[in-house]
Design an enzyme around this catalytic site. Sequence first.
Site, PDB file in Angstrom:
ATOM      1  N   CYS A   1      -2.970  -2.601   0.645  1.00 60.30           N
ATOM      2  CA  CYS A   1      -3.126  -3.757   1.558  1.00 60.30           C
ATOM      3  C   CYS A   1      -2.199  -4.913   1.210  1.00 60.30           C
ATOM      4  O   CYS A   1      -1.949  -5.779   2.047  1.00 60.30           O
ATOM      5  CB  CYS A   1      -4.569  -4.232   1.558  1.00 60.30           C
ATOM      6  SG  CYS A   1      -5.718  -2.954   2.088  1.00 60.30           S
TER       7      CYS A   1
ATOM      8  N   HIS B   1      -4.240 -11.269   4.788  1.00 57.39           N
ATOM      9  CA  HIS B   1      -4.605  -9.869   5.015  1.00 57.39           C
ATOM     10  C   HIS B   1      -6.011  -9.850   5.603  1.00 57.39           C
ATOM     11  O   HIS B   1      -6.886 -10.610   5.177  1.00 57.39           O
ATOM     12  CB  HIS B   1      -4.556  -9.106   3.692  1.00 57.39           C
ATOM     13  CG  HIS B   1      -5.210  -7.767   3.777  1.00 57.39           C
ATOM     14  ND1 HIS B   1      -4.871  -6.842   4.738  1.00 57.39           N
ATOM     15  CD2 HIS B   1      -6.207  -7.194   3.038  1.00 57.39           C
ATOM     16  CE1 HIS B   1      -5.610  -5.760   4.582  1.00 57.39           C
ATOM     17  NE2 HIS B   1      -6.430  -5.948   3.558  1.00 57.39           N
TER      18      HIS B   1
ATOM     19  N   ASN C   1      -9.267  -3.591   9.479  1.00 59.45           N
ATOM     20  CA  ASN C   1      -8.342  -3.707   8.350  1.00 59.45           C
ATOM     21  C   ASN C   1      -7.232  -2.667   8.548  1.00 59.45           C
ATOM     22  O   ASN C   1      -7.489  -1.472   8.456  1.00 59.45           O
ATOM     23  CB  ASN C   1      -9.116  -3.464   7.052  1.00 59.45           C
ATOM     24  CG  ASN C   1      -8.239  -3.557   5.809  1.00 59.45           C
ATOM     25  OD1 ASN C   1      -7.013  -3.574   5.906  1.00 59.45           O
ATOM     26  ND2 ASN C   1      -8.869  -3.605   4.661  1.00 59.45           N
TER      27      ASN C   1
END
Length: 325
Positions: free
Chosen positions: A115, A252, A282
């Site tokens: 990520c 993020h 996500n």
Amino acid sequence: MGTIRSIIRSVGAHLPKRIMTNDDISKIVDTTDQWITERTGIKQRHIAADDELTSDLGTAAAHQALVRAGIDPVDIDLVVCATSTPDRTFPATAVKIQAELGVTKGAAFDVQAVCSGFVYALTIADNFLKTGQSKRAVVIGAETFSRILDWEDRGTCVLFGDGAGAVVLEAQPQKGEANPRGILSTRLRSDGRFYDMLYVDGGPGSTKTVGHLRMNGREVFRHAVQKISGVIEETLLETGFAANEISLFVPHQANKRILDGVARKLGVDPNKIVVTLDRHGNTSAASIPLALNQAFEDHRIKEGDLILMEAMGGGFTWGAALVRW
Ligand code: ACO
């Protein structure tokens, strides 16, 4: 040689057409829209079609960014793609994107920091440009996490989605401006002691399989707020800006509760935080450029704005980048 800075010339993004809502997921695993919304803030995610690869999403995002910048692909000499879901174990997805864009100069390679991948890729490209090794770079975050999810594990499959975003960077010599544009600061961190907190239980060199995503959600959550706040504070300290001087935070997009926790800890106005996780879930390395693109399309970014991007992911890896648009 004077100082060179990497200017963000443009941003682009691409999402697969198919949308999967929380209600759709509740037909696959034992969950509810209410549980997912309350615990994460996610309402829906995009899922790639069977024949839609990470490189396809990445190419579309990069193409849009190049068109918006008015830059011909032949003038690009660096392609960096952050991804944990490459089309193949090798060659790099970036090389495929390079060919599909019509870029023939310089180098193309992937970056693997889960990520945090986009912050890592942006930092690497920035360093290539600042040292004069490259002039114009396309930096992409592209993922098809739907392919590595265990669709029987309600603790993880509800969290992720597919998509891609990209920026075009251009090296520009600084002329002693008081408020120079471009990437002002980047910070990367990792701590391999947390290798087993968020991982995929397969790989070519171990199981010879792709594997599925596994996560200790509580531990990840516990570390996320603390590590993200820490790296933001370090970035502000280094550059001498106060949190309230930042025009826009582009984090993020993992979990709304993580974003709220960081905002509370740093005293950031929630209206300055770009939130897309309700629509995208996500998307790992794609989430920051997707959010940046959304803010751009919503006219929330203007020249001169200070934009702070930050991420944390498997590894653990984490990092932040401060940019003047
Ligand atoms: N629907 C309904 N119930 C669920 C679901 C679901 N989708 N998932 C888990 N549960 C249940 C569990 O089985 C458990 O039930 P039990 O008490 O009967 O055993 C209960 O909910 C609580 O489970 P926890 O895992 O403790 O739930 P928690 O409140 O920690 O929320 C979550 C889980 C949302 C994953 C949270 O830990 C989290 O946000 N962690 C951060 C991790 C994250 O965002 N990761 C993304 C990748 S990392 C990154 O990008 C930074």
